[in-house]
Design a protein around this motif. Structure first.
Motif, PDB file in Angstrom:
ATOM      1  N   ILE A  23      47.546  48.086  39.856  1.00 14.34           N
ATOM      2  CA  ILE A  23      48.843  47.869  40.493  1.00 14.34           C
ATOM      3  C   ILE A  23      48.772  46.875  41.650  1.00 14.34           C
ATOM      4  N   ASP A  24      47.613  46.331  41.918  1.00 12.62           N
ATOM      5  CA  ASP A  24      47.405  45.406  43.027  1.00 12.62           C
ATOM      6  C   ASP A  24      47.622  43.977  42.529  1.00 12.62           C
ATOM      7  N   PRO A  25      48.734  43.340  42.892  1.00  8.61           N
ATOM      8  CA  PRO A  25      49.015  41.992  42.386  1.00  8.61           C
ATOM      9  C   PRO A  25      48.001  40.943  42.852  1.00  8.61           C
ATOM     10  N   GLY A  26      47.329  41.185  43.989  1.00  6.40           N
ATOM     11  CA  GLY A  26      46.338  40.238  44.491  1.00  6.40           C
ATOM     12  C   GLY A  26      44.944  40.474  43.955  1.00  6.40           C
ATOM     13  N   ASN A  27      44.751  41.569  43.233  1.00  8.85           N
ATOM     14  CA  ASN A  27      43.442  41.952  42.702  1.00  8.85           C
ATOM     15  C   ASN A  27      42.363  41.895  43.780  1.00  8.85           C
ATOM     16  N   HIS A  28      42.495  42.760  44.782  1.00  2.85           N
ATOM     17  CA  HIS A  28      41.534  42.855  45.889  1.00  2.85           C
ATOM     18  C   HIS A  28      40.272  43.570  45.417  1.00  2.85           C
ATOM     19  N   ALA A  29      39.571  42.966  44.476  1.00  3.14           N
ATOM     20  CA  ALA A  29      38.448  43.604  43.790  1.00  3.14           C
ATOM     21  C   ALA A  29      37.084  43.126  44.262  1.00  3.14           C
ATOM     22  N   VAL A  30      37.019  42.025  45.006  1.00  6.26           N
ATOM     23  CA  VAL A  30      35.737  41.437  45.397  1.00  6.26           C
ATOM     24  C   VAL A  30      35.290  42.001  46.745  1.00  6.26           C
ATOM     25  N   ALA A  34      41.151  35.749  43.331  1.00  7.65           N
ATOM     26  CA  ALA A  34      41.575  34.345  43.289  1.00  7.65           C
ATOM     27  C   ALA A  34      41.170  33.595  44.560  1.00  7.65           C
ATOM     28  N   ARG A  35      41.235  34.249  45.731  1.00  9.88           N
ATOM     29  CA  ARG A  35      40.846  33.578  46.987  1.00  9.88           C
ATOM     30  C   ARG A  35      39.340  33.352  47.016  1.00  9.88           C
ATOM     31  N   TRP A  36      38.568  34.342  46.545  1.00 14.46           N
ATOM     32  CA  TRP A  36      37.121  34.149  46.490  1.00 14.46           C
ATOM     33  C   TRP A  36      36.801  32.976  45.567  1.00 14.46           C
ATOM     34  N   LEU A  37      37.456  32.921  44.414  1.00 14.33           N
ATOM     35  CA  LEU A  37      37.238  31.836  43.462  1.00 14.33           C
ATOM     36  C   LEU A  37      37.644  30.497  44.069  1.00 14.33           C
ATOM     37  N   GLU A  38      38.716  30.487  44.817  1.00 13.05           N
ATOM     38  CA  GLU A  38      39.164  29.259  45.480  1.00 13.05           C
ATOM     39  C   GLU A  38      38.107  28.767  46.473  1.00 13.05           C
ATOM     40  N   GLU A  79      34.809  45.623  41.963  1.00 12.77           N
ATOM     41  CA  GLU A  79      35.389  46.211  40.759  1.00 12.77           C
ATOM     42  C   GLU A  79      35.261  45.263  39.568  1.00 12.77           C
ATOM     43  N   ASP A  80      35.048  45.841  38.399  1.00 15.94           N
ATOM     44  CA  ASP A  80      34.863  45.044  37.179  1.00 15.94           C
ATOM     45  C   ASP A  80      36.067  44.184  36.830  1.00 15.94           C
ATOM     46  N   SER A  81      37.240  44.483  37.355  1.00 14.90           N
ATOM     47  CA  SER A  81      38.421  43.657  37.077  1.00 14.90           C
ATOM     48  C   SER A  81      38.246  42.222  37.576  1.00 14.90           C
ATOM     49  N   ALA A  82      37.371  42.011  38.566  1.00 14.81           N
ATOM     50  CA  ALA A  82      37.120  40.669  39.082  1.00 14.81           C
ATOM     51  C   ALA A  82      36.505  39.761  38.013  1.00 14.81           C
ATOM     52  N   SER A  90      40.679  56.943  34.520  1.00 14.88           N
ATOM     53  CA  SER A  90      39.230  56.908  34.633  1.00 14.88           C
ATOM     54  C   SER A  90      38.825  56.393  36.015  1.00 14.88           C
ATOM     55  N   SER A  91      37.614  56.717  36.426  1.00 13.73           N
ATOM     56  CA  SER A  91      37.105  56.258  37.714  1.00 13.73           C
ATOM     57  C   SER A  91      36.841  54.762  37.658  1.00 13.73           C
ATOM     58  N   PRO A  92      37.081  54.052  38.779  1.00 12.01           N
ATOM     59  CA  PRO A  92      36.831  52.611  38.778  1.00 12.01           C
ATOM     60  C   PRO A  92      35.341  52.301  38.622  1.00 12.01           C
ATOM     61  N   LEU A  93      35.063  51.198  37.952  1.00  9.40           N
ATOM     62  CA  LEU A  93      33.691  50.763  37.703  1.00  9.40           C
ATOM     63  C   LEU A  93      33.413  49.447  38.405  1.00  9.40           C
ATOM     64  N   ASN A  94      32.129  49.227  38.716  1.00  9.46           N
ATOM     65  CA  ASN A  94      31.733  47.949  39.299  1.00  9.46           C
ATOM     66  C   ASN A  94      31.403  46.952  38.187  1.00  9.46           C
ATOM     67  N   VAL A  95      30.941  45.775  38.569  1.00  5.39           N
ATOM     68  CA  VAL A  95      30.672  44.713  37.594  1.00  5.39           C
ATOM     69  C   VAL A  95      29.522  45.051  36.650  1.00  5.39           C
ATOM     70  N   PHE A  96      28.756  46.088  36.969  1.00  2.00           N
ATOM     71  CA  PHE A  96      27.671  46.544  36.099  1.00  2.00           C
ATOM     72  C   PHE A  96      28.107  47.719  35.232  1.00  2.00           C
ATOM     73  N   LYS A  97      29.413  48.041  35.284  1.00  2.00           N
ATOM     74  CA  LYS A  97      29.996  49.165  34.531  1.00  2.00           C
ATOM     75  C   LYS A  97      29.439  50.506  34.998  1.00  2.00           C
ATOM     76  N   GLN A  98      29.078  50.573  36.280  1.00  2.00           N
ATOM     77  CA  GLN A  98      28.634  51.798  36.933  1.00  2.00           C
ATOM     78  C   GLN A  98      29.734  52.237  37.911  1.00  2.00           C
ATOM     79  N   PRO A  99      29.695  53.481  38.395  1.00  2.00           N
ATOM     80  CA  PRO A  99      30.713  53.907  39.359  1.00  2.00           C
ATOM     81  C   PRO A  99      30.760  52.971  40.574  1.00  2.00           C
ATOM     82  N   LEU A 100      31.971  52.642  40.981  1.00  2.00           N
ATOM     83  CA  LEU A 100      32.194  51.738  42.104  1.00  2.00           C
ATOM     84  C   LEU A 100      31.680  52.361  43.394  1.00  2.00           C
TER      85      LEU A 100
END
Length: 137
Positions: free
Chosen positions: A35-42, A77-81, A105-108, A3-13
């Motif tokens: 597949i991104d271990p660092g979760n570069h989502a922000v 995680a870095r943004w949260l830090e 991305e909503d994964s954040a 599926s296409s990636p979604l943003n935090v509002f569950k809309q297309p990224l």
């Protein structure tokens, strides 16, 4: 089919930046694809204070050419830090990158709640919908 990636509002990224080209896949999107271990989502707009903070934590983003004002897909995680450092008084609020919620991305949301992100949301310019405005007396 993925599926296409979604943003935090569950809309297309939304595309975040191609100058510099950012993202785990270097396609301008803050998508991780699982597949991104660092979760570069922000989708963050970095500041000099954040760049100093990140370098002090072992990740000198200036080495890839970033400077204050650049758009970059950040590890959640870095943004949260950085946010936690702000909460504890170790950095000012400028040490926390502003976030483009439409391009994050909503994964954040697995690490940071939407209300926390909203506190640091990028303010998008709104078109003037009403003519001359209220004016000043």
């Amino acid at each position: 089919m993925a599926s296409s990636p979604l943003n935090v509002f569950k809309q297309p990224l939304k595309l975040f930046s191609q100058q510099p080209t950012t993202g785990f896949f270097r396609d301008g999107y803050c998508r991780t694809g699982g597949i991104d271990p660092g979760n570069h989502a922000v989708a963050g707009v970095v500041t000099d204070e954040f760049l100093d903070f990140s370098a002090s934590r072992g990740n000198d983003l200036r080495s890839v050419g970033l400077k204050g004002g650049c758009k970059w897909c950040l590890c959640t995680a870095r943004w949260l830090e950085a946010y936690q450092a702000y909460r504890s008084g170790r950095v000012t609020n400028l040490g926390v990158p502003r976030v483009d919620l439409d391009a994050t991305e909503d994964s954040a949301l697995r690490m940071v709640d939407i209300e926390t992100f909203r506190q640091f949301a990028v303010r998008h310019e709104q078109p003037n919908a009403g003519g001359s405005g209220s004016g000043a007396a």
